[in-house]
Scaffold this active site. Structure first.
Site: not given
Ligand code: UDX
Length: 438
Positions: A154, A254, A263
């Protein structure tokens, strides 16, 4: 072990630095000479907490080096990682594999002694087969295996995710390759990190299935939030109430403005395409892709509705533009949909983000960029929170009240509780909770 990491993008750089920190000798290779020169000077091209210290520390002890010279790096390596980009192909959403295949073609004639070629880039099922075919075609006598080793990093916590992962996934049937991969991840055995060793196709699919599942979880809770808003239910309690069920789990529930980043949007789309191609279309992931795209746009209308149906001539202070905190990454950020729509509706935007403004300036026109949160808020009619950076979680409301003449706060990340903001004299709209009127 000696590792060659092809590609010094986000994944390559973090993985290379972490492998060197595990004690391996890592050489990161990139075609971009200016990037390599900057890295040699210890300048990190991306925003990732802790990465500068990790890179510089390992460079100093000589375990991590940077070069443009593939020919001198690959022959020495026990494992050659392909960590180049696989962007969405314009028009059809398929992952663009041209960089992966080009890397395979360049590596092939340089392979010396037994080498494991590892795909770290996120690649659709079957890509490893094609990488193997290409190498075999170019270098029929090479002694190698192709393994898949997806990353689950992440942004913002990538080093922690690499060094303390929930699991490591390795895809190869070749025992020699499995041994090399076990050796590379040896420090994690001390932590008893589970290692899933499977065939290449499965490993490739695990990466997509994981991201698609998490994206589905987010889209699901986002839809529950919409129902909450219509019924007086509270999405935070819904998430808690279902998340405490061990079968569901409390993470990634969330509700917000929709997922973005490098990703989820790209990988869900690519999985939909793969599923269609192999004749096993996925209704669920397709629905998630559509739900998320339309949600981001709908969020602009949510702001307009909160403002009484019209934002023309209104000054909106936007806090946060990156797709999530602790990154400067703007890729597929909800702000890229929301801000232009608000501007089209006649609002003027003054925004602040702790790390994303440089990148955002090229992507969003006509925004007045501020020096800090209070500077953005100054003179505003509406305060709109788009990214949950820590520094926005503790605004001094008396200071906010003095700075902005308006009394409307729209928080698309639910970082405040409605009554605490209302108590400060603001009307507060958030996600999946009843608005609190000042
Ligand atoms: C993600 C994956 O978690 C990771 O394992 C993969 O290899 C790459 O993609 P990342 O894109 O860095 O990582 O961020 P992440 O923290 O997973 O959040 C992704 C998106 O989902 C963000 O826009 C975040 O705001 C959103 N999100 C995440 C939510 O809206 N609610 C949540 O509960 C969690």
């Amino acid at each position: 072990m000696r590792v060659a990491m092809i590609g010094t993008g986000y994944v390559g750089l973090v993985s290379g630095a972490c492998f060197s920190d595990f004690g391996h000798e890592v050489t990161c290779v990139d075609k971009d000479a200016s990037k390599i020169e900057a890295l040699e000077r210890g300048e990190i091209p991306i925003y990732e907490p802790g990465l500068d210290v990790l890179v510089n520390g390992n460079m100093q002890v000589g375990r991590l080096t940077f070069t443009t010279d593939l020919a001198n790096t690959v022959p020495e390596a026990d494992a050659v990682f392909i960590a180049v980009g696989t962007p969405s192909r314009r028009g059809d959403g398929h992952a663009d594999l041209s960089y992966v295949y080009a890397a395979a073609r360049e590596i092939a004639p340089l392979l010396t002694g037994y080498t494991v070629v590892v795909t770290k880039s996120t690649v659709p099922v079957g890509t490893g087969d094609e990488v193997e075919r290409i190498i075999r075609e170019v270098a029929p006598d090479a002694d190698f295996d192709v393994a898949s080793n997806p990353e689950f990093l992440r942004e913002g916590s990538a080093i922690e995710d690499f060094k303390r992962p929930d699991r490591v996934v390795v895809g190869t049937d070749a025992e020699r390759a499995q041994d090399v991969m076990r050796e590379l991840y040896r420090p994690l055995f001390l932590r008893e990190t589970p290692m899933v060793i499977t065939n290449r196709q499965t490993s490739e699919l695990i990466k997509y299935a994981g991201n698609a599942f998490l994206a589905t979880k987010i889209s699901f809770i986002n839809e529950m939030a919409d129902i909450c808003e219509k019924t007086g239910a509270n999405v935070i309690d819904v998430a808690k109430g279902i998340g405490l069920d061990g079968r569901i789990g409390k993470l990634f529930l969330h509700a917000g403005p929709g997922y973005g980043g490098s990703c989820f949007p790209k990988d869900t789309l690519a999985l939909v395409k793969t599923a269609e191609d192999v004749g096993a279309p996925t209704g669920i992931v397709s629905a998630v892709v559509e739900a998320n795209a339309s949600r981001k746009k709908r969020m602009a209308h949510k702001v307009i509705e909160a403002a009484g149906g019209d934002v023309s001539g209104k000054k909106i202070a936007v806090l946060g533009v990156t797709f999530k905190p602790n990154t400067d990454d703007m890729r597929d950020s909800p702000s890229l949909d929301i801000i232009p729509l608000l501007k089209e509706s006649g609002a003027s935007i003054r925004a602040f983000d702790p790390a994303g403004m440089d990148e955002a300036k090229d992507l969003i026109d006509g925004v007045d960029w501020a020096d800090n949160a209070y500077d953005a808020i100054n003179g505003a009619d509406i305060l709109l929170i788009l990214t949950e950076w820590n520094e926005f979680r503790a605004l001094q409301w008396d200071k906010v009240a003095k700075a902005m003449p308006g009394r409307l706060v729209v928080d698309l990340r639910n970082i405040y509780t409605p009554h605490e903001v209302a108590r400060q004299g603001f009307t507060y709209h958030s996600i999946g909770r009843a608005p609190a009127i000042a």
